[in-house]
Design a protein around this motif. Structure first.
Motif, PDB file in Angstrom:
ATOM      1  N   ARG A 258       0.831  -1.199   0.000  1.00  0.00           N
ATOM      2  CA  ARG A 258       0.000   0.000   0.000  1.00  0.00           C
ATOM      3  C   ARG A 258       0.868   1.251   0.000  1.00  0.00           C
ATOM      4  O   ARG A 258       2.025   1.216   0.431  1.00  0.00           O
ATOM      5  N   HIS A 259       0.263   2.356  -0.438  1.00  0.00           N
ATOM      6  CA  HIS A 259       0.951   3.634  -0.328  1.00  0.00           C
ATOM      7  C   HIS A 259       1.127   3.935   1.163  1.00  0.00           C
ATOM      8  O   HIS A 259       0.163   3.858   1.939  1.00  0.00           O
ATOM      9  N   ALA A 260       2.356   4.270   1.560  1.00  0.00           N
ATOM     10  CA  ALA A 260       2.679   4.387   2.984  1.00  0.00           C
ATOM     11  C   ALA A 260       1.894   5.498   3.679  1.00  0.00           C
ATOM     12  O   ALA A 260       1.691   5.447   4.884  1.00  0.00           O
ATOM     13  N   GLU A 261       1.433   6.494   2.928  1.00  0.00           N
ATOM     14  CA  GLU A 261       0.691   7.591   3.559  1.00  0.00           C
ATOM     15  C   GLU A 261      -0.815   7.416   3.423  1.00  0.00           C
ATOM     16  O   GLU A 261      -1.541   7.517   4.397  1.00  0.00           O
ATOM     17  N   THR A 262      -1.285   7.124   2.199  1.00  0.00           N
ATOM     18  CA  THR A 262      -2.737   7.073   1.981  1.00  0.00           C
ATOM     19  C   THR A 262      -3.314   5.681   2.216  1.00  0.00           C
ATOM     20  O   THR A 262      -4.521   5.530   2.338  1.00  0.00           O
ATOM     21  N   LEU A 263      -2.466   4.676   2.231  1.00  0.00           N
ATOM     22  CA  LEU A 263      -2.863   3.260   2.331  1.00  0.00           C
ATOM     23  C   LEU A 263      -3.614   2.778   1.088  1.00  0.00           C
ATOM     24  O   LEU A 263      -4.211   1.691   1.097  1.00  0.00           O
ATOM     25  N   ILE A 266      -1.373  -0.170  -4.454  1.00  0.00           N
ATOM     26  CA  ILE A 266      -0.340   0.409  -5.305  1.00  0.00           C
ATOM     27  C   ILE A 266       0.050  -0.621  -6.365  1.00  0.00           C
ATOM     28  O   ILE A 266       0.133  -1.817  -6.068  1.00  0.00           O
ATOM     29  N   ALA A 267       0.202  -0.171  -7.608  1.00  0.00           N
ATOM     30  CA  ALA A 267       0.478  -1.115  -8.691  1.00  0.00           C
ATOM     31  C   ALA A 267       1.951  -1.147  -9.067  1.00  0.00           C
ATOM     32  O   ALA A 267       2.448  -2.152  -9.573  1.00  0.00           O
TER      33      ALA A 267
END
Ligand code: AMP
Length: 293
Positions: A258-263, A266-267
């Motif tokens: 996952r994106h570390a900030e938005t969760l 992620i591809a």
């Protein structure tokens, strides 16, 4: 003075245990009257080195430290381990005395949820990211409500939470921001056993055999991160990670990049920063862990 006599003295001078809201408010008001900064470290007790690292971090950032110890019933589903959750209050107090914690806020469930209690926070955003929330739908509502109460009861300058519970850290950060609670939420790195297993109060549930298997979770995260860095497509690396954990004997709830900030899912690595997050059951014990890529 002998070591034992000294530690007995430290224990006698240990943190003040506060059990009522008026007493808590008085204690905080006294700190504020002296213009002292205040840090809150919320816990459910059964303290281990991970919790104590949060306290040490708090110590660097504030003059006074309040640790809350409250096993919050509303974040457990009826089929979960609220009844059997480890409770080690006396040992917890001794450990906090060593770290010169000023106060332990240890309310009863009746104090936190008196008769007629009728309000519950329903967090969105990171609380609906499709990880912990998918497998423990009651969880973040319970966490957000109790954390909002703790923050409003004390209004600390900072509150320290572990990255070990990464989605929770994001939920709490959004909560403080969205409700305009004037507190800085600080995330602390995960403390691990020597073999990589993230420390957790729930590790006490593991049998000797399960304990020997448990580090496979962190190993799979590290292997997955290494494969991603060497160019393996995300979907493939995640499938390999999941398979490795299953081979070790876990039942996987999720294994996600996952994106570390938005969760957000992620591809491609380039869309990061990426965080790998996993939850899996070993026998009856559910373990979670996460690392950056
Ligand atoms: P708990 O008592 O499990 O609710 O945890 C209280 C706080 O300690 C939470 O902010 C957790 O994220 C944090 N915590 C738990 N385990 C660890 C660990 N191994 N390393 C760092 N923080 C932790």
């Amino acid at each position: 003075m002998t070591r034992t006599a000294k530690s007995a003295l430290i224990q006698r001078k240990g943190p003040r245990v506060i059990r009522s809201l008026p007493a808590l408010r008085r204690a905080v008001a006294q700190m504020r009257a002296k213009r002292e900064t205040v840090a809150l470290v919320p816990t459910m007790g059964a303290l281990h080195a991970g919790h104590l690292a949060l306290v040490r971090l708090a110590r660097k950032r504030a003059r006074r430290i309040i640790v809350s110890i409250f096993v919050n019933p509303t974040q457990f589903a009826p089929n979960e381990d609220f009844g059997s959750y480890p409770r080690t209050f006396a040992t917890d107090l001794a450990a906090l005395a060593e770290l010169k914690v000023d106060a332990v806020w240890a309310p009863t469930a009746k104090t936190m949820y008196p008769d007629g209690f009728a309000t519950r926070i329903a967090p969105e955003g990171p609380a609906l990211a499709g990880m912990e929330d998918k497998f423990r739908p009651h969880f973040f509502g319970g966490v957000a409500t109790v954390v909002a109460k703790l923050l409003l009861q004390i209004v600390p300058d900072i509150a320290v939470f572990g990255q070990k519970d990464y989605q929770q850290l994001k939920v709490v950060t959004a909560l403080a921001r969205d409700l305009d609670i004037p507190v800085k939420i600080v995330g602390a790195p995960t403390v691990r056993e020597n073999d990589g297993l993230a420390m957790s109060s729930r590790n006490a549930y593991l049998s000797a055999e399960e304990r020997a298997t448990a580090p496979a979770l962190h190993r799979a995260l590290k292997d997955c991160a290494a494969r991603l860095k060497s160019g393996r497509p995300i979907a493939e690396a995640l499938a390999e990670g999941r398979a490795a954990i299953e081979r070790a004997g876990f039942m996987v709830d999720y294994f996600e990049a996952r994106h570390a900030e938005t969760l957000a899912p992620i591809a491609r690595l380039a869309d990061g920063p990426v965080r790998l997050l996993v939850a899996a059951k070993l026998g009856r014990t559910r373990l979670i862990d996460n690392i950056p890529v």
